[in-house]
Design a protein around this motif. Structure first.
Motif, PDB file in Angstrom:
ATOM      1  N   ILE A 139       2.200  -5.126   6.885  1.00 51.29           N
ATOM      2  CA  ILE A 139       1.985  -3.927   6.980  1.00 51.29           C
ATOM      3  C   ILE A 139       1.412  -3.084   5.860  1.00 51.29           C
ATOM      4  CG2 ILE A 139       3.069  -1.774   7.703  1.00 51.29           C
ATOM      5  CD1 ILE A 139       3.148  -3.864  10.041  1.00 51.29           C
ATOM      6  N   GLY A 140       0.063  -2.532   5.797  1.00 43.14           N
ATOM      7  CA  GLY A 140      -0.217  -1.830   5.077  1.00 43.14           C
ATOM      8  C   GLY A 140      -1.181  -2.351   3.844  1.00 43.14           C
ATOM      9  N   HIS A 141      -1.661  -3.627   3.799  1.00 45.43           N
ATOM     10  CA  HIS A 141      -2.670  -4.245   3.052  1.00 45.43           C
ATOM     11  C   HIS A 141      -3.911  -3.578   3.308  1.00 45.43           C
ATOM     12  CE1 HIS A 141       0.576  -7.476   2.399  1.00 45.43           C
ATOM     13  NE2 HIS A 141       0.006  -7.356   1.381  1.00 45.43           N
ATOM     14  N   LYS A 142      -4.683  -3.717   2.321  1.00 45.29           N
ATOM     15  CA  LYS A 142      -5.915  -3.203   2.380  1.00 45.29           C
ATOM     16  C   LYS A 142      -6.879  -3.396   3.372  1.00 45.29           C
ATOM     17  CE  LYS A 142      -9.074  -6.428   0.002  1.00 45.29           C
ATOM     18  NZ  LYS A 142      -9.721  -6.684  -1.174  1.00 45.29           N
ATOM     19  N   PRO A 143      -7.393  -2.306   4.123  1.00 45.81           N
ATOM     20  CA  PRO A 143      -8.079  -2.388   5.446  1.00 45.81           C
ATOM     21  C   PRO A 143      -9.301  -3.354   5.353  1.00 45.81           C
ATOM     22  CG  PRO A 143      -8.657  -0.459   4.272  1.00 45.81           C
ATOM     23  CD  PRO A 143      -7.682  -1.023   3.468  1.00 45.81           C
ATOM     24  N   GLN A 144      -9.632  -4.007   6.578  1.00 47.37           N
ATOM     25  CA  GLN A 144     -10.527  -4.926   6.809  1.00 47.37           C
ATOM     26  C   GLN A 144     -11.705  -4.278   7.111  1.00 47.37           C
ATOM     27  OE1 GLN A 144      -8.674  -8.901   9.256  1.00 47.37           O
ATOM     28  NE2 GLN A 144      -7.939  -6.540  10.200  1.00 47.37           N
ATOM     29  N   ASP A 145     -12.365  -3.680   6.151  1.00 46.30           N
ATOM     30  CA  ASP A 145     -13.626  -2.832   6.088  1.00 46.30           C
ATOM     31  C   ASP A 145     -14.239  -3.172   4.901  1.00 46.30           C
ATOM     32  OD1 ASP A 145     -15.524  -1.097   5.858  1.00 46.30           O
ATOM     33  OD2 ASP A 145     -14.375   0.666   6.786  1.00 46.30           O
ATOM     34  N   LEU A 146     -15.598  -3.734   4.687  1.00 47.62           N
ATOM     35  CA  LEU A 146     -16.256  -4.162   3.541  1.00 47.62           C
ATOM     36  C   LEU A 146     -16.764  -2.845   2.775  1.00 47.62           C
ATOM     37  CD1 LEU A 146     -18.478  -7.097   5.103  1.00 47.62           C
ATOM     38  CD2 LEU A 146     -16.341  -7.247   3.623  1.00 47.62           C
ATOM     39  N   LYS A 147     -16.481  -1.850   3.347  1.00 44.25           N
ATOM     40  CA  LYS A 147     -17.005  -0.590   2.485  1.00 44.25           C
ATOM     41  C   LYS A 147     -15.798   0.061   1.655  1.00 44.25           C
ATOM     42  CE  LYS A 147     -18.155   1.859   6.058  1.00 44.25           C
ATOM     43  NZ  LYS A 147     -17.997   0.865   7.080  1.00 44.25           N
ATOM     44  N   GLY A 185       0.942  -1.266   0.132  1.00 46.22           N
ATOM     45  CA  GLY A 185       0.167  -0.108  -0.030  1.00 46.22           C
ATOM     46  C   GLY A 185       0.993   1.309   0.023  1.00 46.22           C
ATOM     47  N   HIS A 186       0.008   2.320   0.326  1.00 46.61           N
ATOM     48  CA  HIS A 186       0.926   3.617   0.406  1.00 46.61           C
ATOM     49  C   HIS A 186       1.234   3.946   1.806  1.00 46.61           C
ATOM     50  CE1 HIS A 186      -1.270   4.182  -3.541  1.00 46.61           C
ATOM     51  NE2 HIS A 186      -0.530   5.174  -3.642  1.00 46.61           N
ATOM     52  N   THR A 187       2.443   3.222   2.042  1.00 50.34           N
ATOM     53  CA  THR A 187       2.829   3.055   3.688  1.00 50.34           C
ATOM     54  C   THR A 187       4.269   3.746   3.588  1.00 50.34           C
ATOM     55  OG1 THR A 187       1.900   0.953   3.977  1.00 50.34           O
ATOM     56  CG2 THR A 187       3.493   1.513   5.385  1.00 50.34           C
ATOM     57  N   ALA A 188       4.193   4.773   4.637  1.00 52.41           N
ATOM     58  CA  ALA A 188       5.695   5.310   4.783  1.00 52.41           C
ATOM     59  C   ALA A 188       6.161   5.019   6.325  1.00 52.41           C
ATOM     60  CB  ALA A 188       5.506   6.937   5.075  1.00 52.41           C
ATOM     61  N   ILE A 189       7.101   4.551   6.417  1.00 50.13           N
ATOM     62  CA  ILE A 189       7.872   3.937   7.799  1.00 50.13           C
ATOM     63  C   ILE A 189       9.020   5.029   8.135  1.00 50.13           C
ATOM     64  CG2 ILE A 189       8.828   2.060   9.012  1.00 50.13           C
ATOM     65  CD1 ILE A 189       7.146   0.159   7.055  1.00 50.13           C
ATOM     66  N   GLY A 190       8.937   5.255   9.376  1.00 48.50           N
ATOM     67  CA  GLY A 190       9.911   6.301   9.897  1.00 48.50           C
ATOM     68  C   GLY A 190      11.380   5.771   9.995  1.00 48.50           C
ATOM     69  N   ALA A 191      12.238   6.645  10.375  1.00 44.47           N
ATOM     70  CA  ALA A 191      13.570   6.211  10.763  1.00 44.47           C
ATOM     71  C   ALA A 191      13.731   5.366  11.950  1.00 44.47           C
ATOM     72  CB  ALA A 191      14.349   7.536  11.044  1.00 44.47           C
ATOM     73  N   ARG A 192      14.685   4.257  11.530  1.00 44.35           N
ATOM     74  CA  ARG A 192      14.954   3.502  12.697  1.00 44.35           C
ATOM     75  C   ARG A 192      13.909   2.503  13.274  1.00 44.35           C
ATOM     76  NH1 ARG A 192      16.767   8.144  12.956  1.00 44.35           N
ATOM     77  NH2 ARG A 192      15.673   8.786  14.518  1.00 44.35           N
ATOM     78  N   THR A 193      12.673   2.629  12.541  1.00 48.01           N
ATOM     79  CA  THR A 193      11.965   1.440  13.066  1.00 48.01           C
ATOM     80  C   THR A 193      12.299   0.414  12.706  1.00 48.01           C
ATOM     81  OG1 THR A 193      10.040   3.011  13.117  1.00 48.01           O
ATOM     82  CG2 THR A 193       9.485   0.961  12.499  1.00 48.01           C
ATOM     83  N   HIS A 194      12.089  -0.796  13.473  1.00 45.48           N
ATOM     84  CA  HIS A 194      12.561  -2.323  13.373  1.00 45.48           C
ATOM     85  C   HIS A 194      11.214  -3.155  13.138  1.00 45.48           C
ATOM     86  CE1 HIS A 194      15.613  -5.329  14.903  1.00 45.48           C
ATOM     87  NE2 HIS A 194      14.818  -5.879  14.021  1.00 45.48           N
ATOM     88  N   ILE A 195      10.971  -4.017  12.067  1.00 44.01           N
ATOM     89  CA  ILE A 195       9.987  -4.733  12.086  1.00 44.01           C
ATOM     90  C   ILE A 195      10.510  -6.097  11.978  1.00 44.01           C
ATOM     91  CG2 ILE A 195       8.075  -5.235  10.637  1.00 44.01           C
ATOM     92  CD1 ILE A 195       7.898  -2.283   9.693  1.00 44.01           C
ATOM     93  N   PHE A 196       9.725  -6.996  12.613  1.00 44.65           N
ATOM     94  CA  PHE A 196      10.326  -8.625  12.893  1.00 44.65           C
ATOM     95  C   PHE A 196       9.347  -9.286  11.810  1.00 44.65           C
ATOM     96  CE2 PHE A 196      11.694  -6.108  16.539  1.00 44.65           C
ATOM     97  CZ  PHE A 196      12.944  -7.046  16.840  1.00 44.65           C
ATOM     98  N   PRO A 197       9.891 -10.398  11.791  1.00 40.36           N
ATOM     99  CA  PRO A 197       9.214 -11.683  10.849  1.00 40.36           C
ATOM    100  C   PRO A 197       7.838 -11.784  10.785  1.00 40.36           C
ATOM    101  CG  PRO A 197      11.218 -12.371  11.911  1.00 40.36           C
ATOM    102  CD  PRO A 197      11.076 -11.288  12.547  1.00 40.36           C
TER     103      PRO A 197
END
Length: 265
Positions: free
Chosen positions: A64-72, A48-60
């Protein structure tokens, strides 16, 4: 220097900052921005259109950022913005916004999202927030700074949790929780103030005493409504910053319901 494992997929258009490290089998979409020093371990997917800030650490296995769980949701362009210095642990999921909720999910700085935590669409998450294992935010939830959610807790859509509040493990939050409040129960009840958190932050004793007196005035009195008690307290306590934070939170909107103390049945 960036360090991108040869098995990782970084699609054309992604913006990768200096010093980013992307581990094996991770996938980065074409509209993703990774600021300097971001680390993605193996098998992380950012879409998606995702921006992740400096030094953020994401684990296995974080998603992150897939389409929302909203039927609308109908495929419109919406955003997920994550701040700096966050730790996002294994299997965490975060959704972008929806058109009906303003279009942006925001996550602040210096937060910790433990294993399998979920941030739903259009949530607004402050700084220094902690979600323990399996804590869940439905859509449109607002968490102010320094909020802590215990493991397996869940917050209903459109709820607000004020700064410095703590939510016990396995608690279901249906209504707004005041700043510095402590909420517990299968359906959350207010169980006092987060005194441990206040003391850890070095809040002066006289401010804590004023806040405790305000809590009693708000929730142990039977005179008037909660709103009218908050209005009276606001007029009396203009020199007490913690009390003002609580009264401002209560008086901010007219149509809110609040988590309050109640006896166990």
């Amino acid at each position: 220097m960036t360090d991108i494992h040869p098995t990782a997929i970084v699609e054309d258009g992604a913006v990768i900052g200096d010093g980013v490290r992307i581990g094996p089998y991770s996938i980065i979409g074409p509209n993703v921005q990774l600021a300097e020093g971001v680390t993605l371990e193996a098998h992380v997917v950012v879409a998606g259109h995702t921006a992740i800030g400096a030094r953020t650490h994401i684990f296995p296995f974080a998603s992150i950022g897939h389409k929302p769980q909203d039927l609308k949701y109908a495929g419109e362009v919406t955003y997920l913005k994550i701040g700096a210095n966050n730790q996002i642990r294994e299997h965490v999921t975060m959704s972008p916004g929806t058109e009906g909720g303003g279009g942006v999910t925001n996550v602040g700085d210096n937060c910790l999202f433990m294993m399998s935590a979920h941030v739903g669409h259009d949530c607004q998450v402050g700084n220094h927030v902690i979600l323990a294992n399996n804590a869940t935010l439905a859509g449109h939830v607002e968490l102010e700074d320094f909020v802590i959610l215990g493991g397996l807790s869940a917050v209903r859509q459109w709820s607000r949790i004020g700064t410095g509040a703590i939510i016990g493990g396995m608690t279901g939050v249906e209504f707004d929780v005041i700043p510095y409040g402590s909420a517990i129960g299968d359906r959350a009840r207010l169980a006092g103030l987060n005194l441990v958190g206040l003391k850890r932050k070095g809040i002066p004793r006289e401010q804590i005493h004023a806040l405790r007196a305000a809590y009693r005035a708000l929730f142990e009195s039977e005179n008037g409504t909660l709103r009218s008690r908050a209005e009276a307290l606001a007029a009396e306590s203009t020199d007490q910053p913690l009390v003002k934070t609580v009264t401002d939170f209560i008086l901010d909107k007219d149509d809110r319901r609040f988590c309050t103390p109640r006896s166990e049945d």
